[in-house]
Design an enzyme around this catalytic site. Structure first.
Site, PDB file in Angstrom:
ATOM      1  N   ASP A 541       0.818  -1.223   0.000  1.00 54.54           N
ATOM      2  CA  ASP A 541       0.000   0.000   0.000  1.00 54.54           C
ATOM      3  C   ASP A 541       0.847   1.268   0.000  1.00 54.54           C
ATOM      4  OD1 ASP A 541      -2.169  -1.657   0.189  1.00 54.54           O
ATOM      5  OD2 ASP A 541      -2.412  -1.405   2.354  1.00 54.54           O
TER       6      ASP A 541
HETATM    7  P1  NAP Z   1       0.889  -3.959   3.184  1.00 52.13           P
HETATM    8  O1  NAP Z   1       0.236  -3.004   2.268  1.00 52.13           O
HETATM    9  O2  NAP Z   1       0.053  -4.553   4.246  1.00 52.13           O
HETATM   10  O3  NAP Z   1       1.522  -5.098   2.255  1.00 52.13           O
HETATM   11  C1  NAP Z   1       2.370  -6.041   2.777  1.00 52.13           C
HETATM   12  C2  NAP Z   1       2.744  -6.998   1.647  1.00 52.13           C
HETATM   13  O4  NAP Z   1       3.717  -7.887   2.166  1.00 52.13           O
HETATM   14  C3  NAP Z   1       1.589  -7.839   1.149  1.00 52.13           C
HETATM   15  O5  NAP Z   1       1.121  -7.384  -0.087  1.00 52.13           O
HETATM   16  C4  NAP Z   1       2.160  -9.258   1.069  1.00 52.13           C
HETATM   17  O6  NAP Z   1       2.026  -9.766  -0.259  1.00 52.13           O
HETATM   18  C5  NAP Z   1       3.618  -9.077   1.410  1.00 52.13           C
HETATM   19  N1  NAP Z   1       4.128 -10.171   2.236  1.00 52.13           N
HETATM   20  C6  NAP Z   1       3.542 -10.774   3.305  1.00 52.13           C
HETATM   21  N2  NAP Z   1       4.318 -11.753   3.776  1.00 52.13           N
HETATM   22  C7  NAP Z   1       5.434 -11.777   2.996  1.00 52.13           C
HETATM   23  C8  NAP Z   1       6.590 -12.579   2.990  1.00 52.13           C
HETATM   24  N3  NAP Z   1       6.786 -13.565   3.884  1.00 52.13           N
HETATM   25  N4  NAP Z   1       7.541 -12.316   2.066  1.00 52.13           N
HETATM   26  C9  NAP Z   1       7.355 -11.334   1.144  1.00 52.13           C
HETATM   27  N5  NAP Z   1       6.270 -10.550   1.111  1.00 52.13           N
HETATM   28  C10 NAP Z   1       5.309 -10.775   2.025  1.00 52.13           C
HETATM   29  O7  NAP Z   1       2.168  -3.339   3.918  1.00 52.13           O
HETATM   30  P2  NAP Z   1       2.829  -1.893   3.821  1.00 52.13           P
HETATM   31  O8  NAP Z   1       3.081  -1.502   2.408  1.00 52.13           O
HETATM   32  O9  NAP Z   1       3.946  -1.919   4.787  1.00 52.13           O
HETATM   33  O10 NAP Z   1       1.681  -0.948   4.341  1.00 52.13           O
HETATM   34  C11 NAP Z   1       1.222  -0.943   5.688  1.00 52.13           C
HETATM   35  C12 NAP Z   1      -0.280  -0.901   5.729  1.00 52.13           C
HETATM   36  O11 NAP Z   1      -0.685  -0.937   7.116  1.00 52.13           O
HETATM   37  C13 NAP Z   1      -0.834   0.384   5.130  1.00 52.13           C
HETATM   38  O12 NAP Z   1      -2.065   0.134   4.493  1.00 52.13           O
HETATM   39  C14 NAP Z   1      -1.053   1.247   6.352  1.00 52.13           C
HETATM   40  O13 NAP Z   1      -2.044   2.234   6.174  1.00 52.13           O
HETATM   41  C15 NAP Z   1      -1.486   0.201   7.375  1.00 52.13           C
HETATM   42  N6  NAP Z   1      -1.270   0.718   8.739  1.00 52.13           N
HETATM   43  C16 NAP Z   1      -0.015   0.860   9.228  1.00 52.13           C
HETATM   44  C17 NAP Z   1       0.164   1.481  10.451  1.00 52.13           C
HETATM   45  C18 NAP Z   1       1.545   1.722  11.035  1.00 52.13           C
HETATM   46  O14 NAP Z   1       1.648   2.428  12.038  1.00 52.13           O
HETATM   47  N7  NAP Z   1       2.588   1.160  10.472  1.00 52.13           N
HETATM   48  C19 NAP Z   1      -0.917   1.907  11.180  1.00 52.13           C
HETATM   49  C20 NAP Z   1      -2.183   1.707  10.676  1.00 52.13           C
HETATM   50  C21 NAP Z   1      -2.344   1.108   9.442  1.00 52.13           C
HETATM   51  P3  NAP Z   1       1.985 -11.370  -0.519  1.00 52.13           P
HETATM   52  O15 NAP Z   1       0.917 -11.908   0.350  1.00 52.13           O
HETATM   53  O16 NAP Z   1       1.704 -11.484  -1.973  1.00 52.13           O
HETATM   54  O17 NAP Z   1       3.346 -11.873  -0.170  1.00 52.13           O
END
Ligand code: NAP
Length: 618
Positions: A541
């Protein structure tokens, strides 16, 4: 208004402003340690618990007090230890060797950096910490005994010592957060926070109301026995869960102290005190169950998808309004004891119901919000017990939680109400146009390694998938191998990458990546246009260009990392599945994007191996 109440309100307002001012200066890099430190400081609810457990007024109050001592000492002991454990991981780059002409060996200007701290083995440090915690408790016990012995019979003298200890303790807490605003002074902040806690605990143990110590000692021992291993052995990837659990303990301690106080003092409770007590119990209990639910979702014990039903918001608001109405009734009629358990049950139920409709990855925002509720509950306890150190710590905790929630909401371009009531994170049904096959370029790890080898600059973008795969150590190896081949390597950290603020910073610090190699989104976003390869590892994301233009997208408006501007984008993930927001990522279909499918834990070592082989051959 009594002068004590007036002073209490004054202290609360001042500490809240001070909290906001200091905490907003804490860099994003240190947001996870900030959460852990404020948790530890909020464990000062211990001072209220110690009095209830040691005063032996009724069996019920003693048992509630002992449970509260246990819960808060888990936070105090565990909170300080894990904050320090995290901060020990943050390191700067070693200064490159300076040649006679003042240039570094690589040809770049030498960066002045402090000498790298001596590295002790993790096991030795853990042993030292356990010894330190035991010495800390023994010193506190000895000190209290000496003071009681010296001032025996003179209650006024001990009360003065207690007030001074509280005053100094409160000042230490503010200083602790102030020192956390810089990675070079952050560990000093933990130390001064510990001193503040020690002063507050000693001041409390001197109170003449405390008649015996057996329940207190038992609670402290059990709490330490749970808190120490949690702090020493919990993996950094599980930090969000640990923080959720510690909020649960904090909320429980405050609510139990409030409950004990109510049954001891009813019906002779002044109106303001009863109001504060109502807030303490309501927020304490709802924080307890809410945080447990958040823990369950983060730990994978509960489904992380939102559970919604028709009329849900109405039911939730109804439950909260009924509990708040009963609290209002109790303010006027504190003797209506039958209502009190109903308030407690409604608050417990509301806490759980509030979290059910919220998606798993919104839990960090939720736990930050619960952090501020726990802080307010602690401050309310301060008003009930007329205890200024509780008011200060509660106000600091409350402002920290609120500020971090605001920062997270801004970084996602979402409002509080959208997080709490938006049921965000449900899988979006793809529309017909999306279903039509679109070509995706993919590469094997060997091919990817070749491309990396040919690059001059690489920006690594870690995301939640790197944390799940626990691939941070391998990612560090990869950056080292690339660095040795003369490639400029930087890390780009999105403020909400992963599952809590500063999550990526802590994981990379754990893997020994120097913190001056990590760049915030605002610092690095312009560099992508000049970089050869943007290597996205388990992020989705936070690199989705739909956030810029797709007005109907749930992530529309969220600031993202400009990886698509790099010459080549390489994405390591296992499949084409969406990330947390549940939407497709158009980046994966761009002509300059190469997908390297596989688990990050397996793919990154393959890249390291290929690059090392070609390095040896060269
Ligand atoms: P993300 O959008 O949740 O995507 C994580 C990706 O990691 C997934 O598409 C997944 O694809 C891949 N993945 C999972 N396990 C894996 C593995 N073992 N090896 C390789 N890839 C793997 O993560 P992000 O880009 O870090 O974004 C964070 C999200 O969390 C955002 O939507 C944000 O708004 C939300 N959030 C974060 C916080 C915060 O404080 N950090 C707070 C509130 C909300 P596959 O399944 O295809 O592998």
């Amino acid at each position: 208004m009594s002068s004590s109440l007036e002073t209490g309100l004054f202290v609360f307002v001042l500490a809240t402003f001070l909290g906001f001012e200091v905490i907003r200066r804490v860099p994003k890099l240190l947001h996870t340690p900030l959460m852990a430190l404020t948790n530890a400081i909020s464990g000062v609810a211990l001072v209220g618990s110690l009095v209830v457990a040691g005063a032996h007024e009724t069996t019920l109050s003693t048992i509630l007090g002992a449970i509260a001592v246990t819960a808060s000492s888990i936070n105090v002991v565990g909170g300080f230890m894990i904050t320090d454990r995290m901060l020990r991981m943050f390191r700067r780059r070693r200064a490159p060797k300076v040649a006679a002409d003042g240039t570094a060996a690589s040809g770049q200007a030498a960066v002045p950096a402090p000498a790298a701290p001596k590295q002790r083995s993790e096991r030795a440090v853990q042993g030292l910490f356990t010894l330190g915690a035991a010495a800390y408790l023994a010193a506190a016990a000895l000190f209290v005994w000496l003071l009681r012995w010296a001032g025996s019979g003179d209650d006024n003298a001990t009360r003065t010592i207690t007030s001074i200890a509280y005053l100094l303790g409160g000042a230490c807490f503010v200083l602790a957060l102030r020192w956390l605003t810089d990675p070079t002074t952050a560990r000093r902040g933990v130390l001064i926070g510990e001193v503040g806690m020690l002063l507050a605990v000693i001041g409390t143990l001197l109170k003449p109301e405390i008649l015996s110590y057996e329940w207190i000692v038992l609670g402290l021992l059990v709490g330490s026995a749970i808190g120490i291993p949690m702090a020493l052995f919990m993996p950094m990837t599980a930090m969000p869960q640990r923080i959720a659990l510690s909020h649960a303990f904090g909320g429980l301690a405050a609510a139990l102290v409030g409950t004990a106080h109510y049954y001891l003092a009813t019906p002779h409770i002044p109106m303001f005190t009863q109001g504060a007590l109502g807030v303490e119990v309501l927020l304490g209990f709802l924080t307890f169950t809410g945080s447990l639910m958040a823990f369950g979702k983060l730990q994978g014990l509960l489904s992380d998808r939102p559970i919604v039903y028709r009329g849900q918001n109405l039911v939730n608001i109804g439950a909260f309004a009924t509990a708040a109405g009963m609290v209002a009734y109790l303010i006027v009629n504190p003797g209506a004891t039958a209502l009190f358990p109903i308030v407690a049950v409604l608050a417990l139920a509301f806490g759980a119901m509030l979290i059910i409709p919220i998606g798993g990855a919104d839990m960090p925002t939720v736990i930050s919000l619960l952090n501020s509720y726990a802080g307010l509950s602690g401050a309310a306890m301060g008003f009930v017990l007329d205890n200024k150190v509780l008011i200060i710590a509660g106000a600091l905790d409350g402002s920290s939680g609120l500020l971090l929630s605001i920062i997270m909401c801004r970084a996602m371009n979402r409002s509080f109400s959208n997080v709490l009531f938006g049921a965000f994170g449900q899988l979006q049904e793809p529309v017909a146009a999306d279903i039509e096959e679109r070509p995706v370029r993919s590469a094997t790890p060997d091919e990817a390694a070749e491309l990396l080898d040919a690059a001059r600059s690489v920006i690594i973008v870690p995301g939640y998938g790197m944390a799940v795969a626990q691939a941070q150590h391998k990612v560090h190896e990869l950056s080292d191998v690339l660095g040795k081949r003369g490639i400029d390597v930087k890390f780009a950290i999105h403020p909400v990458a992963g599952r809590m603020p500063g999550h990526m910073n802590v994981l990379l610090a754990e893997a020994n990546v120097p913190y001056d190699q990590l760049f915030d989104m605002d610092q690095i976003n312009d560099d992508f246009a000049q970089c050869d390869v943007a290597l996205v590892i388990g992020a989705n994301d936070v690199v989705n260009p739909a956030a810029r233009h797709a007005t109907s997208s749930p992530i529309y408006g969220m600031p993202i990392l400009n990886v698509d501007q790099a010459q080549t984008v390489m994405v390591i993930k296992r499949s084409m599945r969406p990330g947390f927001a549940g939407i497709e990522n158009e980046l994966f279909y761009n002509p300059n994007t190469l997908m390297v499918f596989g688990d990050a834990k397996a793919v990154v070592p393959q890249l390291v191996q290929e690059l090392s082989k070609s390095g040896a051959a060269a």
